[in-house]
Design a protein around this motif. Structure first.
Motif, mmCIF file in Angstrom:
data_model
loop_
_atom_site.group_PDB
_atom_site.id
_atom_site.type_symbol
_atom_site.label_atom_id
_atom_site.label_comp_id
_atom_site.label_asym_id
_atom_site.label_seq_id
_atom_site.Cartn_x
_atom_site.Cartn_y
_atom_site.Cartn_z
ATOM 1 N N VAL A 122 46.368 42.781 44.696
ATOM 2 C CA VAL A 122 47.239 42.487 43.651
ATOM 3 C C VAL A 122 47.898 43.711 42.955
ATOM 4 C CG1 VAL A 122 45.287 43.174 41.701
ATOM 5 C CG2 VAL A 122 47.248 41.434 41.261
ATOM 6 N N GLY A 123 49.464 43.357 42.486
ATOM 7 C CA GLY A 123 50.260 44.299 41.956
ATOM 8 C C GLY A 123 50.651 45.395 43.424
ATOM 9 N N ASP A 124 51.123 46.395 42.853
ATOM 10 C CA ASP A 124 51.795 47.302 43.921
ATOM 11 C C ASP A 124 50.793 48.144 44.380
ATOM 12 O OD1 ASP A 124 54.392 46.524 43.690
ATOM 13 O OD2 ASP A 124 54.753 47.811 41.927
ATOM 14 N N GLU A 125 49.695 48.513 43.663
ATOM 15 C CA GLU A 125 48.406 49.320 44.015
ATOM 16 C C GLU A 125 47.399 48.976 43.001
ATOM 17 O OE1 GLU A 125 49.469 53.706 44.722
ATOM 18 O OE2 GLU A 125 50.643 53.308 43.072
ATOM 19 N N ALA A 126 46.206 48.832 43.285
ATOM 20 C CA ALA A 126 44.885 48.572 42.652
ATOM 21 C C ALA A 126 43.647 49.287 43.019
ATOM 22 C CB ALA A 126 44.628 46.943 42.670
ATOM 23 N N VAL A 127 42.851 49.400 42.056
ATOM 24 C CA VAL A 127 41.584 50.269 42.231
ATOM 25 C C VAL A 127 40.413 49.207 41.211
ATOM 26 C CG1 VAL A 127 42.307 52.482 42.604
ATOM 27 C CG2 VAL A 127 41.738 51.705 40.419
ATOM 28 N N SER A 128 39.486 49.250 41.606
ATOM 29 C CA SER A 128 38.148 48.611 40.928
ATOM 30 C C SER A 128 36.855 49.852 40.901
ATOM 31 C CB SER A 128 37.916 47.353 41.639
ATOM 32 O OG SER A 128 36.827 46.795 40.618
ATOM 33 N N PHE A 129 36.349 49.651 39.680
ATOM 34 C CA PHE A 129 35.182 50.599 39.708
ATOM 35 C C PHE A 129 34.365 50.031 38.453
ATOM 36 C CE2 PHE A 129 38.405 52.707 37.038
ATOM 37 C CZ PHE A 129 37.824 53.056 36.272
ATOM 38 N N GLY A 141 17.565 46.797 30.504
ATOM 39 C CA GLY A 141 18.833 47.125 31.461
ATOM 40 C C GLY A 141 19.743 48.011 31.154
ATOM 41 N N ASP A 142 20.763 48.283 32.017
ATOM 42 C CA ASP A 142 21.964 49.169 31.777
ATOM 43 C C ASP A 142 23.002 48.384 31.326
ATOM 44 O OD1 ASP A 142 20.187 50.956 32.646
ATOM 45 O OD2 ASP A 142 21.215 51.213 34.906
ATOM 46 N N ARG A 143 24.033 49.269 30.545
ATOM 47 C CA ARG A 143 25.558 48.678 30.150
ATOM 48 C C ARG A 143 26.265 48.942 31.659
ATOM 49 N NH1 ARG A 143 30.289 50.459 28.299
ATOM 50 N NH2 ARG A 143 31.031 49.516 26.495
ATOM 51 N N ASN A 144 26.771 47.931 31.975
ATOM 52 C CA ASN A 144 27.575 47.765 33.100
ATOM 53 C C ASN A 144 28.832 47.111 33.011
ATOM 54 O OD1 ASN A 144 28.724 46.580 35.580
ATOM 55 N ND2 ASN A 144 26.733 47.012 36.539
ATOM 56 N N GLU A 145 29.939 47.987 33.199
ATOM 57 C CA GLU A 145 31.414 47.822 32.772
ATOM 58 C C GLU A 145 32.325 47.649 33.911
ATOM 59 O OE1 GLU A 145 34.180 47.918 28.957
ATOM 60 O OE2 GLU A 145 32.816 49.204 29.085
ATOM 61 N N GLN A 146 32.933 46.571 34.353
ATOM 62 C CA GLN A 146 33.805 46.759 35.638
ATOM 63 C C GLN A 146 35.094 47.020 35.089
ATOM 64 O OE1 GLN A 146 35.488 43.235 36.506
ATOM 65 N NE2 GLN A 146 35.525 43.585 38.797
ATOM 66 N N TYR A 147 35.656 47.815 35.792
ATOM 67 C CA TYR A 147 37.224 48.148 35.596
ATOM 68 C C TYR A 147 38.109 47.768 36.711
ATOM 69 C CZ TYR A 147 35.674 51.068 31.735
ATOM 70 O OH TYR A 147 35.407 51.659 30.549
ATOM 71 N N ILE A 148 39.131 47.157 36.531
ATOM 72 C CA ILE A 148 40.219 46.791 37.512
ATOM 73 C C ILE A 148 41.520 47.225 37.058
ATOM 74 C CG2 ILE A 148 41.556 44.932 38.914
ATOM 75 C CD1 ILE A 148 39.160 42.970 38.366
ATOM 76 N N THR A 155 54.354 49.708 35.078
ATOM 77 C CA THR A 155 53.283 49.360 34.156
ATOM 78 C C THR A 155 51.860 49.703 34.974
ATOM 79 O OG1 THR A 155 53.322 46.957 34.809
ATOM 80 C CG2 THR A 155 54.754 47.561 32.824
ATOM 81 N N ILE A 156 51.010 49.902 34.056
ATOM 82 C CA ILE A 156 49.665 49.897 34.621
ATOM 83 C C ILE A 156 48.860 49.069 33.862
ATOM 84 C CG2 ILE A 156 47.545 51.268 34.930
ATOM 85 C CD1 ILE A 156 49.336 53.850 35.807
ATOM 86 N N ALA A 157 48.061 47.952 34.462
ATOM 87 C CA ALA A 157 47.216 47.073 33.550
ATOM 88 C C ALA A 157 45.813 47.395 33.834
ATOM 89 C CB ALA A 157 47.596 45.640 33.899
ATOM 90 N N ALA A 158 44.928 47.562 32.836
ATOM 91 C CA ALA A 158 43.515 47.784 33.010
ATOM 92 C C ALA A 158 42.662 46.598 32.547
ATOM 93 C CB ALA A 158 43.205 49.325 32.516
ATOM 94 N N PHE A 159 41.754 46.132 33.207
ATOM 95 C CA PHE A 159 40.839 44.970 32.850
ATOM 96 C C PHE A 159 39.555 45.284 32.756
ATOM 97 C CE2 PHE A 159 44.690 43.627 35.087
ATOM 98 C CZ PHE A 159 45.419 42.706 34.252
ATOM 99 N N THR A 160 38.713 45.106 31.795
ATOM 100 C CA THR A 160 37.342 45.408 31.780
ATOM 101 C C THR A 160 36.486 44.266 31.467
ATOM 102 O OG1 THR A 160 37.494 46.252 29.516
ATOM 103 C CG2 THR A 160 37.865 47.856 30.942
ATOM 104 N N ARG A 161 35.308 44.299 32.053
ATOM 105 C CA ARG A 161 34.336 43.265 31.633
ATOM 106 C C ARG A 161 32.889 43.843 31.576
ATOM 107 N NH1 ARG A 161 33.862 37.490 32.560
ATOM 108 N NH2 ARG A 161 31.992 36.842 31.382
ATOM 109 N N LEU A 162 32.353 43.458 30.383
ATOM 110 C CA LEU A 162 31.190 44.245 30.008
ATOM 111 C C LEU A 162 30.076 43.254 30.402
ATOM 112 C CD1 LEU A 162 29.371 46.572 28.679
ATOM 113 C CD2 LEU A 162 30.074 45.395 26.351
ATOM 114 N N ASN A 163 28.773 43.847 30.575
ATOM 115 C CA ASN A 163 27.525 43.127 30.680
ATOM 116 C C ASN A 163 26.618 44.257 30.585
ATOM 117 O OD1 ASN A 163 25.128 41.531 31.506
ATOM 118 N ND2 ASN A 163 26.768 40.106 32.604
ATOM 119 N N VAL A 164 25.336 43.724 30.118
ATOM 120 C CA VAL A 164 24.109 44.551 29.899
ATOM 121 C C VAL A 164 22.770 43.877 30.796
ATOM 122 C CG1 VAL A 164 22.446 45.466 28.303
ATOM 123 C CG2 VAL A 164 24.670 45.589 27.696
ATOM 124 N N ALA A 165 22.393 44.454 31.644
ATOM 125 C CA ALA A 165 21.068 44.055 32.333
ATOM 126 C C ALA A 165 21.964 43.006 33.298
ATOM 127 C CB ALA A 165 20.110 43.514 31.537
#
Length: 188
Positions: A122-129, A141-148, A155-165
């Protein structure tokens, strides 16, 4: 103001609770709570770019999902010509070496692990971690947060999604729609 207009409006995100996607601007410099830099400078670079530090303008949205107590968010950041590409190159370089770091946040001191994932197309460039933080014996469980993080033109858009366990991902349809809006606004 333009970034605010490009952000999602109430009713455009069917997965969000009503009233769950306000658009906010950063607090004036020196008025919010600040934390010391994390232990690894490369990891601090990732944090800074993902949160739009150094951008000429930025806005944030918080997503509260229906049927899920863990939220998500997005940061839309606008840069002067060429600066978004520079920032994204720094982000990719930092992701190549950042594996873990120690820091301090609202909940106190923590140690985080960073794992790079396959980037979306997606976009011109993208990373996910993902950033994982052990929560201790009082939590399951651990706090686990996804970043795209996506660059679209200046422009740079960053998206996050949180979860625990568990593990959650920010909805790819929303990432694509937001990035399309950012691209179209720059190339009508």
């Amino acid at each position: 103001m333009q970034l605010k207009q490009l952000a999602f409006k109430e009713g455009e995100v069917p997965q969000a609770r009503e009233g769950g996607i306000p658009v906010t601007e950063p607090e004036p410099e020196g008025t919010g709570r600040s934390f010391p830099p994390v232990s690894d400078p490369a990891c601090q670079t990732i944090i800074d770019i993902s949160s739009g530090q150094g951008a000429s303008a930025r806005v944030f949205q918080t997503f509260n999902w229906k049927g899920d107590i863990w939220g998500g968010g997005s940061t839309l950041a606008s840069y002067e010509d060429g600066k978004a590409e520079e920032a994204f190159a720094k982000l990719e370089q930092a992701l190549a070496s950042c594996r873990s770091f120690e820091g301090e946040g609202y909940g106190g001191k923590f140690k985080a692990t960073v794992v790079v994932e396959g980037a979306p197309q997606v976009g011109d460039e993208a990373v996910s971690f993902r950033e994982s933080i052990p929560m201790g014996p009082e939590y399951r469980g651990d706090r686990n947060e996804q970043y795209i993080v996506v660059r679209a033109g200046n422009t740079i858009a960053a998206f996050t999604r949180l979860n625990v366990a568990g593990s959650s991902s920010f909805p790819s349809a929303l990432v694509n729609r937001q990035v399309d809006r950012l691209s179209n606004a720059q190339h009508p």
